[in-house]
Scaffold this active site. Structure first.
Site, PDB file in Angstrom:
ATOM      1  N   SER A 113     -88.325  34.714  16.396  1.00 39.52           N
ATOM      2  CA  SER A 113     -88.078  33.340  16.832  1.00 39.52           C
ATOM      3  C   SER A 113     -87.891  33.285  18.346  1.00 39.52           C
ATOM      4  O   SER A 113     -88.515  32.466  19.036  1.00 39.52           O
ATOM      5  CB  SER A 113     -86.839  32.789  16.128  1.00 39.52           C
ATOM      6  OG  SER A 113     -86.515  31.502  16.604  1.00 39.52           O
ATOM      7  N   ASP A 163     -92.366  28.007  15.074  1.00 36.35           N
ATOM      8  CA  ASP A 163     -90.986  28.501  15.122  1.00 36.35           C
ATOM      9  C   ASP A 163     -90.001  27.388  14.811  1.00 36.35           C
ATOM     10  O   ASP A 163     -89.039  27.586  14.055  1.00 36.35           O
ATOM     11  CB  ASP A 163     -90.687  29.091  16.505  1.00 36.35           C
ATOM     12  CG  ASP A 163     -89.216  29.447  16.649  1.00 36.35           C
ATOM     13  OD1 ASP A 163     -88.750  30.332  15.908  1.00 36.35           O
ATOM     14  OD2 ASP A 163     -88.522  28.816  17.468  1.00 36.35           O
TER      15      ASP A 163
END
Length: 434
Positions: A183, A161
């Site tokens: 995310s 991420d």
């Protein structure tokens, strides 16, 4: 499997398989896919959008791209909380000790701020000695022994991420709901929580500008969480004006303490009560959110929430002498005042622009290299719909010899509006989505 074939498939608007998404995430994280190909795939995802299955699979792939926290040996339902951020958002400092005082383990990783004001970690580090960097074993020991911990994020947790977000940031692919949801949720899944409460801010001081977009994001994240066996509830709350009175790091710590003592501004109190109640409900300490609210109020009124706050600060090496003298701790050297130029009612306070003022004073970071001044910021004495006379103080400006105070005054003047007619305040909490 080849990355060029995956790019071509998504370019044509087709759904990527779980294996294809995991291949992309793992190979890019390990440095085997170059930025230019990853950028092409992200743009294809951005333009052609992602299906719910793709979004869930992307979340899962990023969550398990590095270490994950296993909290299964800690008794109870572990409930995490995340906010999409805003101006004056010190909610985590309040809800974590409230929920922990109700017997629910709170194990939370938070970030530093980039922009308006510091993040949760910056606010906590404004307390002398407070420790936010720790090993995973230390993290778990705090939860086991005290029922509460908030630490900084580690590089080992969901590294995909971090790498993918950095690329999105420079390729104009940040503002996609599926990519935002994946995310946020990848970090929450990797953190080991059993249940998740999300506070999606909407308004001038938030990333989401419309309720419609915020609701789509909320439903997407709830769907992801539930599909991965993490019970997830979202609230959508207003960020059209700053939350509470204070903006700035130690200023917000002071205000959080006031809420824990049963005081504090009404809007901040309500958001904290709502989120705490949902967390207590998800922690299986009540049969409904309404019943949980009574439990939360009791923890504040009988002092157990503030007692847990002090225990938390001490166990993470913060100095209790600071907490006991918080009203005098780290005061800025100068306080200027911004006053009303005319009589009337405050019709709007542009949260985003007020946040920029706080950042200019040093309360936030303009770049990752910027150094935060924990003592500076703003304290509002009036909010939207409040009546003012000419000369009444609207807010205090706390600064350390800031050189261009006239520019700050002008910026405040442009973004705090007064009208003759009283304005109806926007709803504070628009929706709760399960």
């Amino acid at each position: 499997m080849k990355i060029i074939d995956i790019i071509d498939k998504k370019k044509k608007g087709l759904e990527l398989s779980k294996e294809e998404i995991h291949y992309f995430v793992n190979e890019y994280t390990n440095g085997n896919i170059p930025d230019y190909q990853a950028s092409a795939l992200l743009m294809a995802m951005f333009i052609n959008k992602m299906t719910p299955n793709e979004t869930a699979n992307l979340t899962l792939a990023m969550a398990y791209s590095g270490q994950t926290l296993d909290l299964s040996d800690i008794e109870g339902v572990k409930v995490d909380k995340h906010s999409t951020g805003g101006v004056g958002d010190k909610v985590s400092l309040v809800v974590a000790p409230i929920v922990a005082s109700c017997g629910i383990p709170v194990a939370k990783m938070s970030g530093r701020g980039l922009g308006f004001t510091g993040g949760t970690i910056d606010k906590l580090e404004s307390i002398e000695g407070f420790k936010t960097d720790m090993t995973i074993d230390e993290f778990k020991s705090y939860v086991k022994n005290h029922g509460i911990v908030i630490s900084g994020q580690t590089d080992e947790l969901a590294p995909a991420d971090k790498k993918i977000y950095a690329l999105r940031d420079v390729t104009s692919t940040v503002d996609d709901i599926s990519l935002i949801a994946a995310s946020i949720m990848s970090k929450k899944i990797a953190s080991g929580a059993d249940a998740i409460v999300l506070d999606i801010k909407v308004g001038s001081g938030a990333f989401m500008k419309t309720i419609e977009d915020a609701e789509i994001l909320a439903k997407t994240m709830v769907s992801i969480g539930n599909s991965l066996n993490r019970t997830t509830i979202c609230i959508i709350s207003s960020m059209d004006e700053p939350l509470g009175f204070g903006i700035g790091n130690i200023i917000e710590v002071r205000e959080a303490i006031e809420v824990l003592k049963g005081n504090g501004p009404k809007d901040l109190v309500e958001v904290c009560l709502t989120i705490s109640s949902i967390m207590v409900y998800l922690g299986k300490k009540s049969n409904s959110i309404e019943e949980a609210r009574e439990i939360v109020l009791k923890s504040i009124n009988d002092g157990s929430a503030y007692k847990k706050f002090r225990e938390w600060i001490e166990c993470q090496k913060g100095k209790l002498s600071v907490i006991d003298n918080i009203s005098e701790y780290r005061k800025a050297s100068n306080i200027d005042i911004f006053v009303a130029k005319e009589e009337g009612y405050i019709s709007s306070i542009n949260a985003q622009e007020i946040g920029k003022v706080a950042m200019l004073l040093g309360a936030g970071r303009e770049t990752k290299e910027s150094i935060i001044d924990p003592s500076v910021g703003l304290i509002f004495e009036k909010k939207v719909s409040d009546y003012v006379r000419a000369g009444d103080v609207i807010c205090q400006i706390h600064h350390n010899n800031y050189g261009n105070i006239d520019m700050i005054m002008e910026h405040l003047n442009k973004n705090i509006n007064i009208s003759k007619q009283k304005q109806t305040k926007s709803e504070l909490i628009y929706k709760i989505i399960k």
